[in-house]
Design an enzyme around this catalytic site. Sequence first.
Site, PDB file in Angstrom:
ATOM      1  N   ARG A 262       0.954  -1.244  -0.002  1.00 41.37           N
ATOM      2  CA  ARG A 262      -0.049   0.015   0.004  1.00 41.37           C
ATOM      3  C   ARG A 262       0.680   1.275  -0.082  1.00 41.37           C
ATOM      4  O   ARG A 262       2.146   1.229   0.055  1.00 41.37           O
ATOM      5  CB  ARG A 262      -1.119  -0.124   1.134  1.00 41.37           C
ATOM      6  CG  ARG A 262      -0.477  -0.592   2.474  1.00 41.37           C
ATOM      7  CD  ARG A 262       0.404   0.074   3.303  1.00 41.37           C
ATOM      8  NE  ARG A 262       0.044   1.478   3.414  1.00 41.37           N
ATOM      9  CZ  ARG A 262       1.022   2.517   3.686  1.00 41.37           C
ATOM     10  NH1 ARG A 262       2.162   2.165   3.877  1.00 41.37           N
ATOM     11  NH2 ARG A 262       0.578   3.772   3.519  1.00 41.37           N
ATOM     12  N   GLY A 263       0.176   2.459  -0.265  1.00 41.03           N
ATOM     13  CA  GLY A 263       1.140   3.633  -0.261  1.00 41.03           C
ATOM     14  C   GLY A 263       1.118   4.007  -1.674  1.00 41.03           C
ATOM     15  O   GLY A 263       1.569   2.971  -2.534  1.00 41.03           O
ATOM     16  N   ALA A 264       0.862   5.186  -2.284  1.00 42.03           N
ATOM     17  CA  ALA A 264       0.577   5.301  -3.579  1.00 42.03           C
ATOM     18  C   ALA A 264       1.890   4.992  -4.619  1.00 42.03           C
ATOM     19  O   ALA A 264       1.672   4.086  -5.367  1.00 42.03           O
ATOM     20  CB  ALA A 264       0.423   7.082  -3.790  1.00 42.03           C
TER      21      ALA A 264
ATOM     22  N   ARG B 137      -7.409  -0.533  -7.108  1.00 39.42           N
ATOM     23  CA  ARG B 137      -7.613   0.582  -5.930  1.00 39.42           C
ATOM     24  C   ARG B 137      -7.930   1.976  -6.689  1.00 39.42           C
ATOM     25  O   ARG B 137      -7.206   2.163  -7.818  1.00 39.42           O
ATOM     26  CB  ARG B 137      -6.613   0.789  -4.946  1.00 39.42           C
ATOM     27  CG  ARG B 137      -6.441  -0.587  -3.933  1.00 39.42           C
ATOM     28  CD  ARG B 137      -5.617  -0.139  -2.753  1.00 39.42           C
ATOM     29  NE  ARG B 137      -6.188   0.784  -1.896  1.00 39.42           N
ATOM     30  CZ  ARG B 137      -5.440   1.195  -0.838  1.00 39.42           C
ATOM     31  NH1 ARG B 137      -4.245   1.147  -0.488  1.00 39.42           N
ATOM     32  NH2 ARG B 137      -6.278   2.131   0.041  1.00 39.42           N
TER      33      ARG B 137
ATOM     34  N   GLN C 135      -2.519   2.579   9.795  1.00 43.20           N
ATOM     35  CA  GLN C 135      -1.087   2.537   9.468  1.00 43.20           C
ATOM     36  C   GLN C 135      -0.295   3.326  10.022  1.00 43.20           C
ATOM     37  O   GLN C 135       1.134   3.085   9.936  1.00 43.20           O
ATOM     38  CB  GLN C 135      -1.227   3.338   7.977  1.00 43.20           C
ATOM     39  CG  GLN C 135      -2.077   2.199   6.580  1.00 43.20           C
ATOM     40  CD  GLN C 135      -3.542   2.627   6.687  1.00 43.20           C
ATOM     41  OE1 GLN C 135      -4.104   3.037   7.628  1.00 43.20           O
ATOM     42  NE2 GLN C 135      -4.035   2.345   5.697  1.00 43.20           N
TER      43      GLN C 135
ATOM     44  N   ASP D 213      -2.160  10.914  -2.336  1.00 39.08           N
ATOM     45  CA  ASP D 213      -2.405   9.808  -3.062  1.00 39.08           C
ATOM     46  C   ASP D 213      -2.926  10.231  -4.518  1.00 39.08           C
ATOM     47  O   ASP D 213      -2.814   9.827  -5.628  1.00 39.08           O
ATOM     48  CB  ASP D 213      -3.738   9.008  -2.798  1.00 39.08           C
ATOM     49  CG  ASP D 213      -3.189   8.154  -1.602  1.00 39.08           C
ATOM     50  OD1 ASP D 213      -3.102   8.653  -0.304  1.00 39.08           O
ATOM     51  OD2 ASP D 213      -2.814   6.904  -1.882  1.00 39.08           O
TER      52      ASP D 213
ATOM     53  N   ASN E 166      -5.617  12.168   0.342  1.00 36.51           N
ATOM     54  CA  ASN E 166      -4.583  11.549   1.142  1.00 36.51           C
ATOM     55  C   ASN E 166      -5.609  10.816   2.087  1.00 36.51           C
ATOM     56  O   ASN E 166      -6.622  10.856   2.137  1.00 36.51           O
ATOM     57  CB  ASN E 166      -3.667  12.355   1.983  1.00 36.51           C
ATOM     58  CG  ASN E 166      -2.279  11.543   2.420  1.00 36.51           C
ATOM     59  OD1 ASN E 166      -1.861  10.663   1.936  1.00 36.51           O
ATOM     60  ND2 ASN E 166      -2.130  11.863   3.651  1.00 36.51           N
ATOM     61  N   LYS E 167      -4.818   9.982   3.047  1.00 44.66           N
ATOM     62  CA  LYS E 167      -5.385   9.120   3.972  1.00 44.66           C
ATOM     63  C   LYS E 167      -6.628   9.979   4.842  1.00 44.66           C
ATOM     64  O   LYS E 167      -6.403  11.025   5.113  1.00 44.66           O
ATOM     65  CB  LYS E 167      -4.520   8.299   4.889  1.00 44.66           C
ATOM     66  CG  LYS E 167      -5.165   7.513   5.870  1.00 44.66           C
ATOM     67  CD  LYS E 167      -5.972   6.449   5.430  1.00 44.66           C
ATOM     68  CE  LYS E 167      -5.420   5.524   4.271  1.00 44.66           C
ATOM     69  NZ  LYS E 167      -6.439   4.625   3.700  1.00 44.66           N
TER      70      LYS E 167
END
Length: 346
Positions: free
Chosen positions: A46-48, A89, A195, A236, A246-247
């Site tokens: 995960r993570g862009a 995603r 996270q 993201d 973003n998150k």
Amino acid sequence: MPVETIKWEHGRVKYIDQTMLPNFFVEHLTDDYLVIAEAIRELQVRGAPAIGIAAAFGVVLGAQKTFCKTLGEWTSLIDHIIDELAQTRPTAVNLFWALNRMKNVLHADHPSIDKAQKALFNEAMQIMNEDKRICREMGNNGAVLIQDGATILTHCNAGALATADYGTALGVIYAAKEQGKTIHVYADETRPLLQGARLTAWELMQNEIDVTLICDNMAASVMRQGKIDAIFVGADRIARNGDTANKIGTYNLAILAKYHSIPMYIVAPLSTVDLEIMSGKDIPIEERAAIEVIAGFGKRTAPENVHVYNPAFDVTPHDLITAIITEREVIYPPYDGKLIKLKKIS
Ligand code: MRU
């Protein structure tokens, strides 16, 4: 040295299963693009930037195992694999950016399937190696904004676990440490998938950075107590006008930062900028399963049939962002013209 979140090993992809951290450090090895697609969907990777790299290698794996008589037939099967990986995603644009690069290479003029496979492999390696260089450049550009002794608040994980090297927002912190500065970090735990607690706290401790974990709802009090000098987060997708997805919870921090006069920095590679999207309202926001909210990590913490809304990301309006730190330079508002210029020369 940062952890190696994803790597190519003798014809297979090796990646850290981030759903197991911090209790277990487990790496999976696969030659199956469907396993990569599932790993992205389930946030094992995960993570862009890491999602983009994983997807690019997924295409390589699919290309390796697809056999056809003609190049034309083979190309359309690989196109189909690219489309499948694109379904994993929706929010991080790095996924589509990396898959577009792979698609362009796929459709270049190749004399044979063998040559096309090699070209796809080279492109995936290049995407990964570029990300390593870009992390360092963002780190150096951002580190000048951090004073010796500063306390930084961050959200989610924008570190080595989210990239091929030492991260975006955390990369800035690592670069400042390399410059001899002493940094203290407050990490939001980042509900519902934690996270911040599971990944950022673990990663910073591995790298001997002084970190204090807080629950998301403690950020306002911590700011009011004067404990935070600056906020650094990743992204993201950044729209043309600077609005940034973003998150979930990043927007809350940006509002709190404005109220408490604390600078709010976004750290992201130019691959995260999507010039096709004019403003944040057009960024697709992923909604995830209710179970993550009502029974995260196995223990039920809410009534079984309660209605749940679980968006994985939010959008911070550009006017709450002090600056966007890219591999090229630090951009201050107004963002639109500068993002267009930098993106075109990247
Ligand atoms: O759902 P996740 O864990 O993939 O979300 C990750 C984030 O929101 C990160 O902050 C973002 O991708 C930047 S990573 C360098």
